[in-house]
Write an enzyme that holds these catalytic residues in place. Structure first.
Site, PDB file in Angstrom:
ATOM      1  N   HIS A  48       0.847  -1.203   0.000  1.00  0.00           N
ATOM      2  CA  HIS A  48       0.000   0.000   0.000  1.00  0.00           C
ATOM      3  C   HIS A  48       0.882   1.252   0.000  1.00  0.00           C
ATOM      4  CE1 HIS A  48      -4.025  -1.775   0.392  1.00  0.00           C
ATOM      5  NE2 HIS A  48      -3.432  -2.720   1.102  1.00  0.00           N
ATOM      6  N   TYR A  59       3.968  -3.347  10.541  1.00  0.00           N
ATOM      7  CA  TYR A  59       3.865  -1.950  10.127  1.00  0.00           C
ATOM      8  C   TYR A  59       4.966  -1.120  10.782  1.00  0.00           C
ATOM      9  CZ  TYR A  59      -0.929  -3.269   8.772  1.00  0.00           C
ATOM     10  OH  TYR A  59      -2.034  -3.878   8.226  1.00  0.00           O
TER      11      TYR A  59
END
Length: 337
Positions: free
Chosen positions: A55, A324
């Site tokens: 992303h 993340y």
């Protein structure tokens, strides 16, 4: 159509993998699973420097969240109490770990939507969703294995390829990668799904297991094939800028409520549409961040950082959040050099 879609959605990753050295984890490697996930994503999409491992392409906006009158019945979380309107930061994104991917490329789906709720005490509560109801694998370790199989299945890989072998035992992963994903009119015209489960607890101590979903205020809208053929490579960012410029964009935050027998710790299994849903409130987006590129590099979304009244119910949430953080640390370490 589906066969062509399948080839298209895998082509970018396979091309990158074929051009790179073979990627394999030594059995004695003691890296953590979150680190392995980021390494595996880099093996598929190429190593990122100042972008996310996946992303990578996105846009950041600002707005507010207003809870519904019913939200407090499910959770005592501060942003779900009556009258507790809070600021939010929203990031929409394309799927691949390629910052310059055209929005028209099938590899740009599923799209992503992440929301950071800025709570009254100065803390944050984050939500990460994508525009497909389900995840390719049941566990984070299986997702790593899927990525490694994908990275090892370049055009010259012997048959059956590692990916083909993986699909034999993981049909849901094959469906996820090959399912047709229509191109949206805009980022805000898609439904988004939080595929992992959370436990909500209200002020009385009653608990409910839920999964999030975000619905476009004006209903889902998709491009025709003819419209998609005429769309530009950055049409989604252009569309959301125009849409917000015309007035606030509203999206409805809901939860789907689990029933006995529903898979709580397996995000690859979508719960039936017959499950009860409740509206938590409305996200109203009214501003594009004036320096979106810098803002998205600085943003870190951690779904396991939750306030009282919300708990993680799926162990994948903690692993994803740690991954993340690994990606965040790497892109900032590179920028500091």
């Amino acid at each position: 159509m589906r066969a062509k879609q399948a080839l298209s959605i895998l082509s970018l990753a396979l091309t990158v993998a074929a051009a790179a050295p073979a990627f394999a984890q030594d059995a004695a490697d003691q890296k953590s699973l979150p680190t392995e996930l980021i390494d595996a994503l880099n093996a598929v999409f190429g190593k990122q420097t100042d972008n996310r491992a996946v992303h990578a392409k996105g846009i950041v906006l600002e707005g507010k969240f207003t809870p519904s009158a019913e939200a407090a019945a499910l959770s005592k979380a501060p942003h779900l109490q009556a009258g507790a309107t809070v600021p939010v930061t929203v990031r929409f994104s394309d799927f691949a770990g390629v910052p310059a991917i055209p929005d028209t490329d099938p590899n740009a789906s599923p799209r992503g939507m992440a929301v950071k709720f800025h709570l009254p005490d100065g803390s944050n509560s984050d939500l990460v969703m994508h525009s497909y109801n389900g995840f390719p694998t049941a566990t984070a370790a299986e997702f790593r294995d899927l990525l490694l199989a994908l990275a090892a299945s370049g055009k010259d890989a012997p048959k059956p390829t590692p990916l083909e072998k993986f699909f034999e035992t993981h049909p849901i992963a094959k469906t996820f990668l090959t399912a047709e994903k229509p191109a949206p009119v805009g980022f805000a015209t898609l439904p988004y799904f939080g595929v992992n489960s959370f436990k909500f607890t209200n002020a009385k101590g009653d608990s409910t297991v839920v999964r999030y979903r975000m619905l476009p205020g004006g209903g889902a809208e998709y491009l025709t094939k003819e419209q998609l053929a005429e769309a530009g490579p950055n049409y989604l960012a252009e569309e959301i800028r125009k849409r917000v410029g015309d007035g606030p964009v509203r999206m409805k935050l809901q939860v789907q409520i689990a029933e006995p027998g529903d898979k709580i710790d397996d995000p690859s299994i979508a719960w039936p549409d017959s499950r009860k849903t409740m509206e938590l409130g409305v996200v109203e987006i009214d501003k594009v961040d004036p320096d979106s590129d810098a803002a998205q590099r600085a943003l870190l979304f951690l779904e396991n950082a939750v306030p009282a009244g919300i708990e993680t119910a799926d162990p994948m949430i903690d692993i994803r959040s740690q991954a993340y953080a690994v990606s965040f640390a790497r892109r900032h370490a590179t920028a500091a050099q």
